[in-house]
Design a protein around this motif. Sequence first.
Motif, PDB file in Angstrom:
ATOM      1  N   PRO A  89       0.815  -1.230   0.000  1.00  0.00           N
ATOM      2  CA  PRO A  89       0.000   0.000   0.000  1.00  0.00           C
ATOM      3  C   PRO A  89       0.846   1.277   0.000  1.00  0.00           C
ATOM      4  N   GLN A  90       1.986   1.262   0.689  1.00  0.00           N
ATOM      5  CA  GLN A  90       2.830   2.447   0.722  1.00  0.00           C
ATOM      6  C   GLN A  90       3.453   2.713  -0.649  1.00  0.00           C
ATOM      7  N   ILE A  91       3.821   1.649  -1.353  1.00  0.00           N
ATOM      8  CA  ILE A  91       4.397   1.824  -2.689  1.00  0.00           C
ATOM      9  C   ILE A  91       3.364   2.438  -3.633  1.00  0.00           C
ATOM     10  N   VAL A  92       2.130   1.913  -3.595  1.00  0.00           N
ATOM     11  CA  VAL A  92       1.073   2.453  -4.453  1.00  0.00           C
ATOM     12  C   VAL A  92       0.734   3.878  -4.050  1.00  0.00           C
ATOM     13  N   PHE A  93       0.717   4.138  -2.745  1.00  0.00           N
ATOM     14  CA  PHE A  93       0.417   5.488  -2.262  1.00  0.00           C
ATOM     15  C   PHE A  93       1.468   6.479  -2.751  1.00  0.00           C
ATOM     16  N   ASN A  94       2.722   6.098  -2.704  1.00  0.00           N
ATOM     17  CA  ASN A  94       3.783   6.991  -3.180  1.00  0.00           C
ATOM     18  C   ASN A  94       3.637   7.284  -4.675  1.00  0.00           C
ATOM     19  N   LYS A  96      10.675  11.301   2.901  1.00  0.00           N
ATOM     20  CA  LYS A  96      11.162  10.152   3.662  1.00  0.00           C
ATOM     21  C   LYS A  96      10.183   9.874   4.799  1.00  0.00           C
ATOM     22  N   ALA A  97       8.985   9.414   4.402  1.00  0.00           N
ATOM     23  CA  ALA A  97       7.929   9.188   5.392  1.00  0.00           C
ATOM     24  C   ALA A  97       8.259   8.037   6.326  1.00  0.00           C
ATOM     25  N   LEU A  98       8.915   7.040   5.824  1.00  0.00           N
ATOM     26  CA  LEU A  98       9.256   5.867   6.633  1.00  0.00           C
ATOM     27  C   LEU A  98      10.744   5.865   6.924  1.00  0.00           C
ATOM     28  N   ALA A  99      11.054   5.651   8.188  1.00  0.00           N
ATOM     29  CA  ALA A  99      12.451   5.517   8.578  1.00  0.00           C
ATOM     30  C   ALA A  99      12.995   4.206   8.021  1.00  0.00           C
ATOM     31  N   ALA A 100      14.244   4.246   7.582  1.00  0.00           N
ATOM     32  CA  ALA A 100      14.848   3.032   7.029  1.00  0.00           C
ATOM     33  C   ALA A 100      14.850   1.902   8.050  1.00  0.00           C
ATOM     34  N   ILE A 158      13.399  -2.325  -1.360  1.00  0.00           N
ATOM     35  CA  ILE A 158      14.207  -1.591  -2.345  1.00  0.00           C
ATOM     36  C   ILE A 158      13.342  -0.547  -3.061  1.00  0.00           C
ATOM     37  N   PHE A 159      12.104  -0.903  -3.391  1.00  0.00           N
ATOM     38  CA  PHE A 159      11.204   0.041  -4.039  1.00  0.00           C
ATOM     39  C   PHE A 159      10.961   1.264  -3.156  1.00  0.00           C
ATOM     40  N   ILE A 160      10.714   1.035  -1.861  1.00  0.00           N
ATOM     41  CA  ILE A 160      10.477   2.156  -0.941  1.00  0.00           C
ATOM     42  C   ILE A 160      11.706   3.050  -0.867  1.00  0.00           C
ATOM     43  N   SER A 161      12.878   2.428  -0.826  1.00  0.00           N
ATOM     44  CA  SER A 161      14.106   3.227  -0.751  1.00  0.00           C
ATOM     45  C   SER A 161      14.269   4.092  -1.995  1.00  0.00           C
ATOM     46  N   LEU A 162      13.999   3.547  -3.177  1.00  0.00           N
ATOM     47  CA  LEU A 162      14.105   4.322  -4.412  1.00  0.00           C
ATOM     48  C   LEU A 162      13.067   5.434  -4.472  1.00  0.00           C
ATOM     49  N   GLN A 163      11.843   5.149  -4.042  1.00  0.00           N
ATOM     50  CA  GLN A 163      10.803   6.166  -4.082  1.00  0.00           C
ATOM     51  C   GLN A 163      11.119   7.332  -3.153  1.00  0.00           C
ATOM     52  N   GLN A 164      11.663   7.020  -1.954  1.00  0.00           N
ATOM     53  CA  GLN A 164      11.954   8.091  -1.006  1.00  0.00           C
ATOM     54  C   GLN A 164      13.212   8.873  -1.406  1.00  0.00           C
ATOM     55  N   ARG A 165      14.025   8.305  -2.262  1.00  0.00           N
ATOM     56  CA  ARG A 165      15.226   9.003  -2.693  1.00  0.00           C
ATOM     57  C   ARG A 165      14.977   9.832  -3.954  1.00  0.00           C
ATOM     58  N   PHE A 166      14.177   9.296  -4.876  1.00  0.00           N
ATOM     59  CA  PHE A 166      13.944   9.995  -6.137  1.00  0.00           C
ATOM     60  C   PHE A 166      12.514  10.547  -6.160  1.00  0.00           C
ATOM     61  N   GLY A 200       7.987   9.155  -6.057  1.00  0.00           N
ATOM     62  CA  GLY A 200       7.070   8.041  -5.943  1.00  0.00           C
ATOM     63  C   GLY A 200       6.838   7.333  -7.246  1.00  0.00           C
ATOM     64  N   GLN A 201       7.035   8.034  -8.399  1.00  0.00           N
ATOM     65  CA  GLN A 201       6.774   7.437  -9.697  1.00  0.00           C
ATOM     66  C   GLN A 201       8.041   6.978 -10.411  1.00  0.00           C
ATOM     67  N   CYS A 202       9.125   6.904  -9.681  1.00  0.00           N
ATOM     68  CA  CYS A 202      10.383   6.504 -10.321  1.00  0.00           C
ATOM     69  C   CYS A 202      10.362   5.063 -10.797  1.00  0.00           C
ATOM     70  N   LEU A 203       9.442   4.286 -10.276  1.00  0.00           N
ATOM     71  CA  LEU A 203       9.352   2.879 -10.666  1.00  0.00           C
ATOM     72  C   LEU A 203       8.571   2.695 -11.955  1.00  0.00           C
ATOM     73  N   LEU A 204       7.866   3.733 -12.385  1.00  0.00           N
ATOM     74  CA  LEU A 204       7.057   3.623 -13.589  1.00  0.00           C
ATOM     75  C   LEU A 204       7.882   3.999 -14.817  1.00  0.00           C
ATOM     76  N   PRO A 205       7.530   3.459 -15.970  1.00  0.00           N
ATOM     77  CA  PRO A 205       8.169   3.926 -17.206  1.00  0.00           C
ATOM     78  C   PRO A 205       7.902   5.421 -17.413  1.00  0.00           C
ATOM     79  N   LYS A 206       8.778   6.108 -18.138  1.00  0.00           N
ATOM     80  CA  LYS A 206       8.690   7.567 -18.281  1.00  0.00           C
ATOM     81  C   LYS A 206       7.387   8.006 -18.923  1.00  0.00           C
ATOM     82  N   ARG A 207       6.854   7.210 -19.818  1.00  0.00           N
ATOM     83  CA  ARG A 207       5.645   7.648 -20.502  1.00  0.00           C
ATOM     84  C   ARG A 207       4.413   7.589 -19.598  1.00  0.00           C
ATOM     85  N   PHE A 208       4.519   6.862 -18.457  1.00  0.00           N
ATOM     86  CA  PHE A 208       3.397   6.798 -17.517  1.00  0.00           C
ATOM     87  C   PHE A 208       3.563   7.784 -16.362  1.00  0.00           C
TER      88      PHE A 208
END
Length: 972
Positions: free
Chosen positions: A849-854, A862-866, A925-933, A935-943
Motif C-alpha cells: 500500500p505504501q508503494i502504491v500510495f507513493n 522520507k515518510a518511513l524511517a529506514a 528496495i522500491f520504498i528506498s528508491l521512491q523516497q530518494r527519487f 514516488g513514480q520513479c518505478l514507472l516507465p517515463k511515458r506513464f
Amino acid sequence: MKPPGPYFYPKSRSETHNFHPSPFLFVTIVFLVQIPKAISSIAAQIPLEYIRHCNDVVPATTAEPSALSSRPAVSNNLGFKFGYYTGGDSIFSQSNPSTDVLRAASFHARFLQDYLDRNKTRIYKVNGKLVLQTPKPSVASSSRGGVLNPRRGLRRTFRIRGPKIPLVVDREMQRFSLGGFWSESTGRLCMIGSGMSNGNAGKVRTFNVVLKLNYSPSFNVSGSLISGVLQSLDSEHSLSYFEPVSVLGVRSSGNYEFSLVDNGKESSCLSDGENLDVSKANGGLCSAIVHRRIRFGLDYAKDCDQVNCSSIIRDVKYVPSIMFFRQMKCVDQRKMLVLLDFRNSSSVSAFFPFDPNTTLIGEGAWDEKKNGVCGVACRVLNLKDSLNGASVGKCSIKFSLRYPKVFSLRNRDSIVGKIWSDKSKDDPSYFDMIRLRSVWEVSPGLKNVPGLRYEYTEVDSARIIYLSKNLTEHKGKTYPNGDSIDMRFDMLLMDSKGEAAWGVANPLFVGDQPYKYQPFGLLPVSTESAVHLSNNDSRLLNISYEISYSYRSSDGRILDRGFVISAEGVYDRHSGVLCMVGCNQLHLSYENHSSIRNDSLDCDILVTVQFSPLNAAEKYRVKGTIKSTRIKSDPLYFGPISLSSKSFYNRQAKESIWRMDLEITMVLISNTLACLFVGLQLFHVKKHPEVLPFISVSMLIVLTLGHMIPLLLNFEALFVPNHNQQQNAFLQSGGWLEVNEIIVRVVTMVAFLLQFLLLQLTWSERQGDESRQGLWDAERNVLYISVPLYLTGGLIAWFAHLWKNSHQTPFLQPRQRRLPFKNHFYRQASFWSDLKSYGGLVVDGFLLPQIVFNMYSKSNEKALAASFYIGTTLVRLLPHAYDLYRAHSFSGYLDLSYIYANHKMDLYSTAWDIIIPSGGLLFSIFISLQQRFSGQCLLPKRFRTDAVYEKVSVDNSVELQGESVQKNFYSL
C-alpha cells in the motif's frame, strides 16, 4: 439450668455497705459464665429427624465422649468401594435407564468420636458419603476383541497400551452427605443427610434421606457383605421423593478371617506346565496380583452346549465370555480375598463391575508345590426379594491360576487358570470346567522372579520371507534399535473395504529378553543382556509383537470390531524392515454362547513394517501391511490392511522440545524487535512531523490488524491457561508453554498499541489539514487497487483449500464410513486456518500500500524511517528463512508444536519461503528508491506525470498547530 432466683440479690439497701450491685449485673455475669455449657449442650443435641427415623436402629446418645482410647480405624471398616444398588431411578436424569447399565455404589466413612451408652456399649459417631452411579458402558469386544468380518472372530483383549483416543465412559453420579451413629454390638449404622441433583428437566432438587446399613460382627467370607437401604424423607408428593434404594457392598478393610483356603480346603487345586514361582517375588503373591482389575477370557469345552454352562452365574440372560478378577485383600504374602465377576461382550465398563447376580466372592492362596493360586468361590444368594437378605453360600466353586514360564506365538497368556464346580453332574448348580486366559501382562511385582522366556516357533518362516525380498543396506541412514522405545507405535489402519481403525503395536520379547519398555513394568532386561543385545552385530534380530486395533464410533465408543494379532519374526536394524508371521485366535460360536480355543488359530498372516530412518524428516514414521497368505476362496481369507503411524521417535521428541525452547526465545526476540522498530518510526515522525501525512493509512491498518488479530484469537491466553490437550499430552510441559505464551501475548499487545498510536497520529495529522485532500485521493486509489487484489487472493486461497481437501491422503477420503480419528492427528485443514495463513501473506507484503500510495501522491518524502521498513520486513521474513532451516535440520513432523514460523499463521513451504522473502526485500528496495527519487520513479517515463510543487507560506497559526501536535505526541 434455672435462672437465678431473687434471693441472690439484697432485699433492702444497707447503709453499712458502699457496694450496691444491681440485679442486671448479676444476671449478665451468670449468663456469660453459662455460655460455654449452653453451646456444648446445643452441639450435643441430636437432630429431630435422626430421633424419628434412626433411634430405633441405633439409639442416639448425648453422653460424654469416651475417655478410653478411640479407634479411628473403624471408619475404614465401615466403608466399601464396590457396591450395587437397585431402585432409585427417579434420582437420576435418566427416567428409564437401560437394564444393561451397570449400577455402582460406594460408601466412604469418617470417624468423629466414640461414646459409651448406658449399657457400656461402644457407639461411634460417623460422617460419611454415599455415591450412587449409573455409568453408560462402552460397547467393547469380548475378552479377545471383536470380529473383522462374519467369518472371522478375533477374540482377545488388549491392555498393553491403549490407543490415545480416549475411551468414552459417561457416568452420572449422585452423592449424599450423611451423619449418624454406628453400634459396635449390633453392627447397625443409621445416618441422615441430603444430596442434590439436576433431575430430569434440569431442575435442582434436594433429597433428604436416611441410610441404614447392617454389618456382620465377624469379617469372613460369610460376613463380607454390607446390606442396607436408602430411604427418602421427603413427602411422597414432592419432586424429590424416590422409592427406597437397596444397597449391597463388599467389605475390604479390617482383620479378615480366612476360612475357605485354610485347613487344606484348597487341596484340590489343579495346575500343570512350567510356572513361575511367584512366592519369590518381593511381597510374594500380594505384589504379583495387585489391587486392580484383571480381565480373563473364558474358554469353554467343545461339548459345552450339551451341559449347563450358564449355571456358573444365575438369573441372567446370557452366557458369560469374560471374567474380571479383583483382589480385595491380601495378607501374609500368600492369601487373598477376591471377587470374580462374569460378563458378556456388551456390558463392559471401565471399572470393576460388581453385581451380586454375576459376582462370586472367594478366597485364594499360593500353593508352593504347584506354583499356582488355588481358591474357592461362593455365590451371593437370596437376591430375589431384596438386597437386604443377601448372603454368601454354596461355596462349591473351585479355581486355580498360574503364571506360565514359557511363552510362544501360540501361547501369549500371562496368567492362565481353570474354574470348575465341585458338585456332581446331577447337581443343578454343576457346570463343566472352563479355562481362563488373561492378556499379555506381567505384574511389576514379578521383576525379581527368574525364569520367564520366549520360544520362537515361526521365526524361520519369517526369515525366509524376509530374504526373498532381497533388501540392501541403506548406507548413511540409522534406524531404531530393536530394544528401543521407538519400536512401539500407535497406528491408523485401513482395510480393503475402506474402513479405518485405530491401534497400537507393542514388542513383547526382543531376542530372548522381555521388551524393557512395557507400560505395566515387565521384567527389566538385565545389564548383561542389555549390553549383549546392544553389541550384537547380527543384522537380523528375533522379535515378537502384539498388534491390537479396534474400530470406534464417531463419539469414541469401541465397536465390536477389534482384535489382536500375535506375531513373531525378524527385524533388520540396518534397513528398518520388520517381517513377521502372525496368528489370531478364532471365535467359535456354539448354540448359546461363544468361546475361544487355543487350538483354533489362523497363522497364515504376514505382517510387514517399514520404519523410517531416525534422522529423516518424513511425515510417516511407520508404514506397513497386514495380509492373509491364504487363497481368496478360503473362508478365512481377508483383504490387505494398510497401516501407518505419525508418532514420533524418542529422539525426535527430544529434538522438538529443544526446538520449541529455541522458538519461544525467537518469538520473544521477534516481537521485541517489532516494538523497537515501531518505536524508531515514532521517534522519526516526532523529529520530522511534516512526514506524517505521507504515510499510507492502509499500510498502517494492515500492520495494526496483523498484531490485533492474533491477540483476539488468543485473548484468553492472557487470563486463562491454554489447555491444548494434544500438545500438552505430547510435550508434558504445558505449564512452561502457557507462561511463555502469556509473555508473548503481552509483548504483542505492546507492539499493537505502538502501531495503533502511529496510525492515530497519521490519521489526526491528515484530518487536521484540509490542504491534504490530494493525499486522501491517493489513499482512495490505494484502496481501489489493494482491496480487489486482497479479495482475489482470498478467493484463490478458498479454491486452493477446496482442491487440497479433495486430494487428501486415502485415509481422509469422504467415502469412508467410519473414521472418528480425523478429528485428531489426521484432521483436514479448515478454511479458517487457511484464511489465517493467507492473512499472514498480506502482512508480509505490508509495504505494497505504501508503494502504491507513493506512486499516486508523487511523493519523495522520507515518510518511513529506514530502520522501520527494513527492520519490520526482516521481522516478517526471518520466520521463512528459519522454516527452511527447520525443514532440513529437524526430523519429524509435528505441526502443533510450531511456535515460531507457525504454519497456521502464514504460508510456509519451500517455494513460499523463497518467494515471500524475495518479494519483501524487493518492496524494501522500491520504498528506498521512491523516497530518494520520487514516488513514480518505478514507472516507465511515458506513464509518469510531472509533480507540481508550490511553496506554501507557513504562518504562525500553522506553526502553533504543529507545536500543539508535537505536544500532544509528547503527552502520549
